[in-house]
Design a protein around this motif. Structure first.
Motif, PDB file in Angstrom:
ATOM      1  N   UNK A 371       3.047  39.583  41.275  1.00  0.00           N
ATOM      2  CA  UNK A 371       3.952  40.741  41.139  1.00  0.00           C
ATOM      3  C   UNK A 371       4.488  40.908  39.712  1.00  0.00           C
ATOM      4  N   UNK A 372       4.687  42.175  39.331  1.00  0.00           N
ATOM      5  CA  UNK A 372       5.277  42.468  38.018  1.00  0.00           C
ATOM      6  C   UNK A 372       6.751  42.090  37.978  1.00  0.00           C
ATOM      7  N   UNK A 373       7.467  42.373  39.058  1.00  0.00           N
ATOM      8  CA  UNK A 373       8.905  42.102  39.123  1.00  0.00           C
ATOM      9  C   UNK A 373       9.159  41.252  40.367  1.00  0.00           C
ATOM     10  N   UNK A 374       8.789  39.948  40.305  1.00  0.00           N
ATOM     11  CA  UNK A 374       8.855  39.120  41.515  1.00  0.00           C
ATOM     12  C   UNK A 374      10.285  38.946  42.012  1.00  0.00           C
ATOM     13  N   UNK A 375      10.506  39.261  43.265  1.00  0.00           N
ATOM     14  CA  UNK A 375      11.852  39.191  43.842  1.00  0.00           C
ATOM     15  C   UNK A 375      12.364  37.750  43.812  1.00  0.00           C
ATOM     16  N   UNK A 376      13.603  37.582  43.380  1.00  0.00           N
ATOM     17  CA  UNK A 376      14.241  36.265  43.438  1.00  0.00           C
ATOM     18  C   UNK A 376      13.681  35.245  42.471  1.00  0.00           C
ATOM     19  N   UNK A 377      12.868  35.667  41.489  1.00  0.00           N
ATOM     20  CA  UNK A 377      12.231  34.713  40.572  1.00  0.00           C
ATOM     21  C   UNK A 377      12.504  35.159  39.138  1.00  0.00           C
ATOM     22  N   UNK A 378      12.940  34.221  38.293  1.00  0.00           N
ATOM     23  CA  UNK A 378      13.179  34.550  36.881  1.00  0.00           C
ATOM     24  C   UNK A 378      12.045  34.101  35.984  1.00  0.00           C
ATOM     25  N   UNK A 379      11.004  33.524  36.559  1.00  0.00           N
ATOM     26  CA  UNK A 379       9.866  33.025  35.782  1.00  0.00           C
ATOM     27  C   UNK A 379       8.815  34.136  35.696  1.00  0.00           C
ATOM     28  N   UNK A 380       8.516  34.582  34.453  1.00  0.00           N
ATOM     29  CA  UNK A 380       7.576  35.690  34.278  1.00  0.00           C
ATOM     30  C   UNK A 380       6.265  35.240  33.634  1.00  0.00           C
ATOM     31  N   UNK A 381       6.195  33.953  33.181  1.00  0.00           N
ATOM     32  CA  UNK A 381       4.965  33.477  32.526  1.00  0.00           C
ATOM     33  C   UNK A 381       3.896  33.227  33.591  1.00  0.00           C
ATOM     34  N   UNK A 382       2.715  33.802  33.389  1.00  0.00           N
ATOM     35  CA  UNK A 382       1.653  33.709  34.394  1.00  0.00           C
ATOM     36  C   UNK A 382       1.311  32.250  34.707  1.00  0.00           C
ATOM     37  N   UNK A 383       1.186  31.417  33.652  1.00  0.00           N
ATOM     38  CA  UNK A 383       0.758  30.030  33.893  1.00  0.00           C
ATOM     39  C   UNK A 383       1.798  29.291  34.747  1.00  0.00           C
ATOM     40  N   UNK A 384       3.080  29.524  34.470  1.00  0.00           N
ATOM     41  CA  UNK A 384       4.126  28.833  35.239  1.00  0.00           C
ATOM     42  C   UNK A 384       4.206  29.387  36.655  1.00  0.00           C
ATOM     43  N   UNK A 385       3.979  30.677  36.783  1.00  0.00           N
ATOM     44  CA  UNK A 385       3.974  31.272  38.133  1.00  0.00           C
ATOM     45  C   UNK A 385       2.812  30.703  38.949  1.00  0.00           C
ATOM     46  N   UNK A 386       1.685  30.481  38.267  1.00  0.00           N
ATOM     47  CA  UNK A 386       0.534  29.915  38.978  1.00  0.00           C
ATOM     48  C   UNK A 386       0.837  28.473  39.391  1.00  0.00           C
ATOM     49  N   UNK A 387       1.609  27.775  38.526  1.00  0.00           N
ATOM     50  CA  UNK A 387       2.008  26.408  38.878  1.00  0.00           C
ATOM     51  C   UNK A 387       2.883  26.416  40.151  1.00  0.00           C
ATOM     52  N   UNK A 388       3.745  27.444  40.292  1.00  0.00           N
ATOM     53  CA  UNK A 388       4.569  27.542  41.507  1.00  0.00           C
ATOM     54  C   UNK A 388       3.678  27.650  42.746  1.00  0.00           C
ATOM     55  N   UNK A 389       2.574  28.381  42.585  1.00  0.00           N
ATOM     56  CA  UNK A 389       1.649  28.556  43.715  1.00  0.00           C
ATOM     57  C   UNK A 389       0.943  27.237  44.030  1.00  0.00           C
ATOM     58  N   UNK A 390       0.499  26.520  42.983  1.00  0.00           N
ATOM     59  CA  UNK A 390      -0.216  25.259  43.250  1.00  0.00           C
ATOM     60  C   UNK A 390       0.749  24.196  43.803  1.00  0.00           C
ATOM     61  N   UNK A 391       2.011  24.209  43.344  1.00  0.00           N
ATOM     62  CA  UNK A 391       3.000  23.266  43.918  1.00  0.00           C
ATOM     63  C   UNK A 391       3.163  23.532  45.419  1.00  0.00           C
ATOM     64  N   UNK A 392       3.222  24.810  45.769  1.00  0.00           N
ATOM     65  CA  UNK A 392       3.357  25.189  47.178  1.00  0.00           C
ATOM     66  C   UNK A 392       2.132  24.687  47.983  1.00  0.00           C
ATOM     67  N   UNK A 393       0.941  24.887  47.405  1.00  0.00           N
ATOM     68  CA  UNK A 393      -0.275  24.456  48.109  1.00  0.00           C
ATOM     69  C   UNK A 393      -0.250  22.944  48.339  1.00  0.00           C
ATOM     70  N   UNK A 394       0.251  22.203  47.328  1.00  0.00           N
ATOM     71  CA  UNK A 394       0.345  20.741  47.485  1.00  0.00           C
ATOM     72  C   UNK A 394       1.265  20.384  48.648  1.00  0.00           C
ATOM     73  N   UNK A 395       2.400  21.127  48.750  1.00  0.00           N
ATOM     74  CA  UNK A 395       3.330  20.907  49.861  1.00  0.00           C
ATOM     75  C   UNK A 395       2.655  21.173  51.201  1.00  0.00           C
TER      76      UNK A 395
END
Ligand SMILES: NC(=O)c1ccc[n+]([C@@H]2O[C@H](COP(=O)([O-])OP(=O)(O)OC[C@H]3O[C@@H](n4cnc5c(N)ncnc54)[C@H](O)[C@@H]3O)[C@@H](O)[C@H]2O)c1
Length: 399
Positions: A371-395
């Motif tokens: 998302x361009x304006x992700x709700x509830x998230x202040x992280x806009x860097x693509x690489x860090x946002x992708x890390x959020x996704x991979x952390x979730x997958x690990x969980x």
């Protein structure tokens, strides 16, 4: 396993049509999964739903059928293989039974003008919400669906001025009961109906009236996953990958100017300054949020009808380096908007269905990279946002 239903708001639009045509083509092995994030190796083993498990339907405010929309899209954008439509004609025709007339209530002059007269009808807000809930239940029961997801792919509405009645759930319910049409837009009514019916809701549009704070609270109460706003498919995707480079090299960005031209119906709607304001608001957040300061920056969007679904974005970045020396970087992004968006819509369907199955509720922060304006998230860097996704997958893999 019984199937999962997906109801698109804006079901006859270019993106919805490309998602449906693409899924049917995938089922018949007429195309590959290029562009789908969930086809990466890290998603294997998650038991995500497959195109075969999905039944599509939706609402629109214009007359038409899925087959007519697909034929128009492929005719107007001739880079696509016309063999794909002929290979899925019967399946597209069969989907018509899952299509319902939508509402254009309080959508602003440009959208209301393109709607059928009945879509802006006179009934109360409560009656409209009840009608949408009834549509969801008919779709669920007629197709014996395990779950239904609602996905907003409708035209961009003018921004809604958010007030107290959009923040507190009881105040929001009062405004529906009091039929305060000026305090909602159609996207609010769809989101409300979806969440009341416990359907995961995704807002791929920049319309801020869809996931207002009161409805996010309702989603938390009802154990419904929601996420938005505005799919990140082109210019903003490149920016969210590129802006961190200036920060990491301590180069001072002086100006970042973005010029977009596009020609489809989305472009026609965004040609109205009221509607364009919503898109500019979501596009302009990324630079200041990543850099930590606000350089001179403006996003321009112009409608060029002959381009149809082709979008061109030219960005000019003026920056300062050692000894105060001014330099520049320019890039040109050229893409087919719906071809970029459709695989991401399929990814979001698969990941939201997983979230629902896991009992997750409220904002799905791990989906920020979509998302361009992700709700509830202040992280806009693509690489860090992708890390959020991979952390979730690990969980998910651990549980
Ligand atoms: N294409 C991209 O890359 C991209 C990226 C991010 C966001 N978006 C957003 O996604 C949305 C869809 O894009 P598109 O290119 O498919 O647009 P489109 O104009 O082709 O389709 C929009 C559809 O929504 C219908 N519609 C409008 N108001 C409605 C309502 N109240 N109820 C039901 N249907 C309604 C229209 O009749 C139309 O069929 C737009 O808001 C666009 O800004 C697109």
């Amino acid at each position: 396993m019984s199937k999962v239903g997906v109801l698109f708001i804006g079901a006859l639009g270019y993106i919805a049509t490309t998602v449906v045509a693409g899924s049917l083509a995938l089922r018949k092995s007429l195309c590959k999964r290029t562009g789908m994030v969930t086809d990466l190796d890290i998603f294997s083993g998650l038991r995500l739903i497959e195109p075969d498990d999905i039944v599509f339907g939706g609402w629109d405010i214009r007359p038409g059928s899925p087959l007519e929309s697909a034929s128009t899209f492929f005719r107007n954008n001739q880079m696509l293989d016309p063999g794909i439509v002929s290979g899925i004609e019967d399946e597209l025709n069969a989907l018509s039974v899952n299509f319902f007339p939508g509402t254009a209530r309080s959508c602003g002059r440009t959208i209301e003008r393109m709607a059928e007269k009945s879509a802006s009808g006179e009934c109360t807000l409560r009656a409209l919400v009840d009608k949408l809930r009834h549509d969801i239940n008919s779709f669920r029961n007629n197709n014996r669906l395990k779950d239904v997801l609602v996905f907003n792919l409708s035209s961009t509405e003018p921004p809604l001025n958010l007030q107290h009645c959009h923040t507190e759930l009881s105040a929001f319910e009062d405004l529906i009961g009091n039929n305060r049409c000026e305090a909602v837009r159609a996207s609010t009514l769809y989101a409300y109906a979806a969440i009341l019916e416990r359907c995961p809701y995704i807002n791929f549009t920049p319309s801020n009236a869809a996931l207002i704070p009161a409805l996010i609270k309702l989603a938390e109460e009802k154990d419904v996953p929601v996420m938005g706003d505005d799919g990140k498919t082109g210019e903003t995707l490149v920016k969210s990958a590129l802006i961190p480079m200036f920060r990491y090299r301590n180069l001072e960005v002086l100006s970042w100017e973005g010029f977009n031209i596009l020609g489809n119906m989305d472009g026609r709607v965004l040609d109205d300054p009221e509607n364009r304001e919503s898109k500019i608001l979501t596009k302009e957040q990324v630079i200041g949020n990543i850099l930590g300061y606000a350089p001179h920056s403006k996003v321009h969007i112009n409608y060029v009808p002959s381009l149809d679904d082709q979008k061109t974005a030219w960005n000019f970045i003026h920056f300062k380096g050692f000894l105060g020396t001014k330099m520049s970087l320019q890039f040109i992004w050229q893409g087919y908007d719906s071809i970029l968006a459709a695989p991401l819509v399929l990814d979001l369907i698969r990941l939201m269905e997983l979230a629902k199955r896991r009992g997750e509720s409220g904002i799905m922060h791990h989906l920020a990279s979509f998302f361009k304006a992700p709700l509830g998230v202040n992280e806009y860097r693509l690489s860090e946002q992708f890390r959020m996704l991979t952390n979730y997958l690990n969980q998910v893999n651990k549980t």
